[in-house]
Design a protein around this motif. Structure first.
Motif, PDB file in Angstrom:
ATOM      1  N   GLY A 199      -4.405  -7.178   3.131  1.00 50.98           N
ATOM      2  CA  GLY A 199      -3.294  -6.248   3.212  1.00 50.98           C
ATOM      3  C   GLY A 199      -2.526  -6.203   1.902  1.00 50.98           C
ATOM      4  O   GLY A 199      -2.928  -6.786   0.897  1.00 50.98           O
ATOM      5  N   GLY A 200      -1.408  -5.492   1.913  1.00 51.54           N
ATOM      6  CA  GLY A 200      -0.580  -5.378   0.715  1.00 51.54           C
ATOM      7  C   GLY A 200      -0.161  -3.945   0.466  1.00 51.54           C
ATOM      8  O   GLY A 200      -0.345  -3.067   1.314  1.00 51.54           O
ATOM      9  N   THR A 201       0.393  -3.703  -0.687  1.00 46.72           N
ATOM     10  CA  THR A 201       0.831  -2.358  -1.065  1.00 46.72           C
ATOM     11  C   THR A 201      -0.325  -1.599  -1.697  1.00 46.72           C
ATOM     12  O   THR A 201      -0.889  -2.030  -2.700  1.00 46.72           O
ATOM     13  CB  THR A 201       2.011  -2.421  -2.052  1.00 46.72           C
ATOM     14  OG1 THR A 201       3.093  -3.123  -1.438  1.00 46.72           O
ATOM     15  CG2 THR A 201       2.463  -1.014  -2.426  1.00 46.72           C
ATOM     16  N   ALA A 202      -0.683  -0.494  -1.087  1.00 50.77           N
ATOM     17  CA  ALA A 202      -1.793   0.322  -1.576  1.00 50.77           C
ATOM     18  C   ALA A 202      -1.255   1.629  -2.158  1.00 50.77           C
ATOM     19  O   ALA A 202      -0.322   2.222  -1.608  1.00 50.77           O
ATOM     20  CB  ALA A 202      -2.766   0.613  -0.446  1.00 50.77           C
ATOM     21  N   ARG A 203      -1.840   2.061  -3.264  1.00 52.90           N
ATOM     22  CA  ARG A 203      -1.496   3.354  -3.859  1.00 52.90           C
ATOM     23  C   ARG A 203      -2.536   4.378  -3.414  1.00 52.90           C
ATOM     24  O   ARG A 203      -3.709   4.259  -3.754  1.00 52.90           O
ATOM     25  CB  ARG A 203      -1.443   3.256  -5.384  1.00 52.90           C
ATOM     26  CG  ARG A 203      -0.260   2.455  -5.909  1.00 52.90           C
ATOM     27  CD  ARG A 203      -0.197   2.535  -7.419  1.00 52.90           C
ATOM     28  NE  ARG A 203       0.984   1.857  -7.933  1.00 52.90           N
ATOM     29  CZ  ARG A 203       1.019   0.567  -8.256  1.00 52.90           C
ATOM     30  NH1 ARG A 203      -0.075  -0.178  -8.099  1.00 52.90           N
ATOM     31  NH2 ARG A 203       2.122   0.011  -8.723  1.00 52.90           N
ATOM     32  N   THR A 231       2.392   0.237   2.728  1.00 53.88           N
ATOM     33  CA  THR A 231       2.147  -1.182   2.974  1.00 53.88           C
ATOM     34  C   THR A 231       1.195  -1.330   4.156  1.00 53.88           C
ATOM     35  O   THR A 231       1.500  -0.894   5.272  1.00 53.88           O
ATOM     36  CB  THR A 231       3.462  -1.917   3.285  1.00 53.88           C
ATOM     37  OG1 THR A 231       4.348  -1.765   2.173  1.00 53.88           O
ATOM     38  CG2 THR A 231       3.202  -3.403   3.511  1.00 53.88           C
ATOM     39  N   LEU A 232       0.042  -1.928   3.900  1.00 52.64           N
ATOM     40  CA  LEU A 232      -0.979  -2.106   4.920  1.00 52.64           C
ATOM     41  C   LEU A 232      -1.093  -3.567   5.319  1.00 52.64           C
ATOM     42  O   LEU A 232      -1.043  -4.460   4.474  1.00 52.64           O
ATOM     43  CB  LEU A 232      -2.342  -1.620   4.405  1.00 52.64           C
ATOM     44  CG  LEU A 232      -2.460  -0.135   4.043  1.00 52.64           C
ATOM     45  CD1 LEU A 232      -3.830   0.145   3.427  1.00 52.64           C
ATOM     46  CD2 LEU A 232      -2.240   0.739   5.269  1.00 52.64           C
ATOM     47  N   ASP A 392       3.822   2.536   7.482  1.00 56.38           N
ATOM     48  CA  ASP A 392       3.444   1.174   7.116  1.00 56.38           C
ATOM     49  C   ASP A 392       2.701   0.522   8.281  1.00 56.38           C
ATOM     50  O   ASP A 392       2.911   0.864   9.445  1.00 56.38           O
ATOM     51  CB  ASP A 392       4.679   0.353   6.762  1.00 56.38           C
ATOM     52  CG  ASP A 392       5.276   0.737   5.409  1.00 56.38           C
ATOM     53  OD1 ASP A 392       4.551   1.356   4.614  1.00 56.38           O
ATOM     54  OD2 ASP A 392       6.463   0.440   5.178  1.00 56.38           O
ATOM     55  N   GLY A 393       1.843  -0.409   7.960  1.00 54.59           N
ATOM     56  CA  GLY A 393       1.051  -1.100   8.969  1.00 54.59           C
ATOM     57  C   GLY A 393      -0.393  -0.673   8.878  1.00 54.59           C
ATOM     58  O   GLY A 393      -1.201  -1.301   8.190  1.00 54.59           O
ATOM     59  N   ASP A 394      -0.740   0.446   9.547  1.00 54.37           N
ATOM     60  CA  ASP A 394      -2.115   0.943   9.480  1.00 54.37           C
ATOM     61  C   ASP A 394      -2.254   2.177   8.598  1.00 54.37           C
ATOM     62  O   ASP A 394      -3.365   2.645   8.350  1.00 54.37           O
ATOM     63  CB  ASP A 394      -2.660   1.235  10.879  1.00 54.37           C
ATOM     64  CG  ASP A 394      -1.878   2.319  11.622  1.00 54.37           C
ATOM     65  OD1 ASP A 394      -0.950   2.916  11.032  1.00 54.37           O
ATOM     66  OD2 ASP A 394      -2.191   2.578  12.805  1.00 54.37           O
TER      67      ASP A 394
END
Length: 452
Positions: A199-203, A231-232, A392-394
């Motif tokens: 997980g984490g912050t994805a662009r 944020t995933l 955020d989440g999924d």
């Protein structure tokens, strides 16, 4: 008029049959002709190429018309509801006649439920303890406290990506690792292999204003901007596109694909380890839900496909970097008479595949995922929204940042064998109606992670 849909479908299938007969005749003609007949050969080749190009164009038009629900207009919502209900009833009757349907599925589900804990967890207690300990200590997983996942069996980390992988028992047999390379050996009966994606912050998305900034893509469209962060949480994403064999296992023998098992194209046999196609979003969502799986959201798909890269393709910023990693319209398909005009955008490129490649054929990305560029277009869970806000989440795309929308038009990602290298860009998004069935459409399964 709803009555037109079956007629258009029949016409499309008839044209496809004619196209395949022309391809066969062309190969036979080329075998019979000798070198002195070069002029005749060139003339015949040109004539048949023109015929096939015309047929392919007509087929595409018909398929789009069938796929687009807007082409079937109803005088009222009640008429549309009745039409959809009748289609659903027809499908249920067909399932029942084939010995499947709700009763057969419930019986099979009960049998699995009675043994799955033992088969996936109790019998693999040592593997689960080792995997849970390694994941908790991994910086990449940020201390994730995983618990045994019912229905999955640990396969250990991939030797290249270092990410942990898991076999899905319901969809097929547990793949083995080659003792010399430690890479997975995918046979026809192999089940889904899930990669535990950090997980984490994805662009997500792309931009073309600055080559130095993240996610630069010179071919970006308005539906793919702007670059935004989401944020995933960690999730499972299939290492491969779903194979015909896996779909067959999950559906009790169903083989919906237009290009069937056992057929040959360009000297290569289509097997159970080739991707399933001609599956609608509606059918995919139903089949996956029955076994506790889902389609990935667009954000999950793109995060997995990028593998922490920031270029238009995970392979790099230039199309030349795609060699060995992608399957799209190329010389191999052109040599076999496939009239795919997209091949002209890179006329000298050859990936070696006339049609679909086996799900494990091309080199994987940094997360260990295969075929995120080309081969088969992959359904995502999201409804088609040009400017929806991923939660955020999924990362599911919402219409106003707060609520979900009914999935009448859904999104696909990845490009396909009938398209060019440009259509295989990571940020590329394509809308299809949820009930569309095309030989270009397949899927890659996902699953939520259960933590302690």
């Amino acid at each position: 008029d709803p009555d037109m849909a079956p007629t258009m479908q029949a016409k499309s299938q008839e044209l496809l049959k004619t196209l395949r007969e022309l391809r066969t005749k062309r190969r036979e003609d080329m075998t019979r002709l000798k070198p002195p007949d070069d002029r005749i050969l060139r003339a015949a080749k040109q004539q048949q190429t023109e015929q096939m190009a015309e047929l392919e164009s007509r087929i595409a038009t018909l398929e789009r018309a069938i796929a687009d629900r807007d082409s079937i207009r109803f005088s009222s919502e009640s008429d549309e509801y009745v039409y959809d209900a009748l289609l659903g009833l027809e499908a249920e009757l067909a399932e029942y006649a084939a010995g499947r349907g709700p009763l057969a599925e419930a019986t099979e589900d009960a049998a699995w439920a009675a043994t799955i804990d033992a088969r996936s967890i109790e019998e693999h207690d040592a593997e689960w303890n080792a995997a849970i300990r390694a994941i908790a200590q991994s910086e990449r997983y940020a201390g994730l406290q995983l618990k045994p996942q019912v229905g999955l069996v640990p396969l250990g980390p991939d030797p290249q990506s270092g990410l942990h992988e898991f076999a899905h028992l319901r969809s097929g047999t547990k793949p083995r690792r080659d003792p010399n390379t430690n890479r997975l050996v995918i046979e026809d009966e192999a089940g889904i292999v899930f990669v535990l994606i950090p997980g984490g912050t994805a662009r997500i998305g792309a931009q073309r204003k600055s080559k130095e900034a993240a996610n630069y893509d010179p071919f970006v469209t308005r539906a793919e901007v702007p670059v935004h962060e989401v944020t995933l949480v960690p999730f499972f994403l299939s290492k491969f596109e779903m194979s015909k064999g896996q779909w067959r296992q999950l559906t009790g023998g169903d083989d919906p694909s237009y290009w069937r098992h056992g057929e040959n194209e360009g000297g290569k046999r289509i097997g159970w380890a080739h991707p399933v196609e001609s599956v609608s979003w509606t059918r995919c969502a139903s089949v996956l839900a029955r076994v506790g799986l889902v389609l990935p959201t667009e954000a999950q798909w793109e995060h997995g496909a990028r593998g922490m890269t920031t270029t238009a393709w995970w392979t790099g910023p230039d199309k030349e970097s795609l060699a060995g990693a992608a399957n799209f319209a190329d010389l191999a398909s052109k040599d076999e008479g496939m009239p795919w005009t997209a091949q002209r955008t890179w006329p000298e490129f050859r990936d070696g595949h006339v049609l679909y490649a086996r799900i494990d054929s091309m080199r994987p990305n940094p997360f260990g995922l295969h075929h995120v560029h080309g081969n088969i277009e992959e359904w995502c869970r999201d409804a088609w929204l040009k400017n929806g806000t991923p939660r955020d989440g999924d990362g599911l795309r919402l219409d106003d940042g707060r609520k979900d929308v009914e999935a009448k038009r859904c999104t696909t990602r990845g490009g396909n064998i009938n398209q060019s290298w440009r259509a295989a860009r990571i940020a590329r998004r394509t809308p299809w109606t949820a009930k569309s069935k095309s030989w270009l459409l397949g899927l890659r399964a996902a699953r939520e992670v259960t933590t302690q």
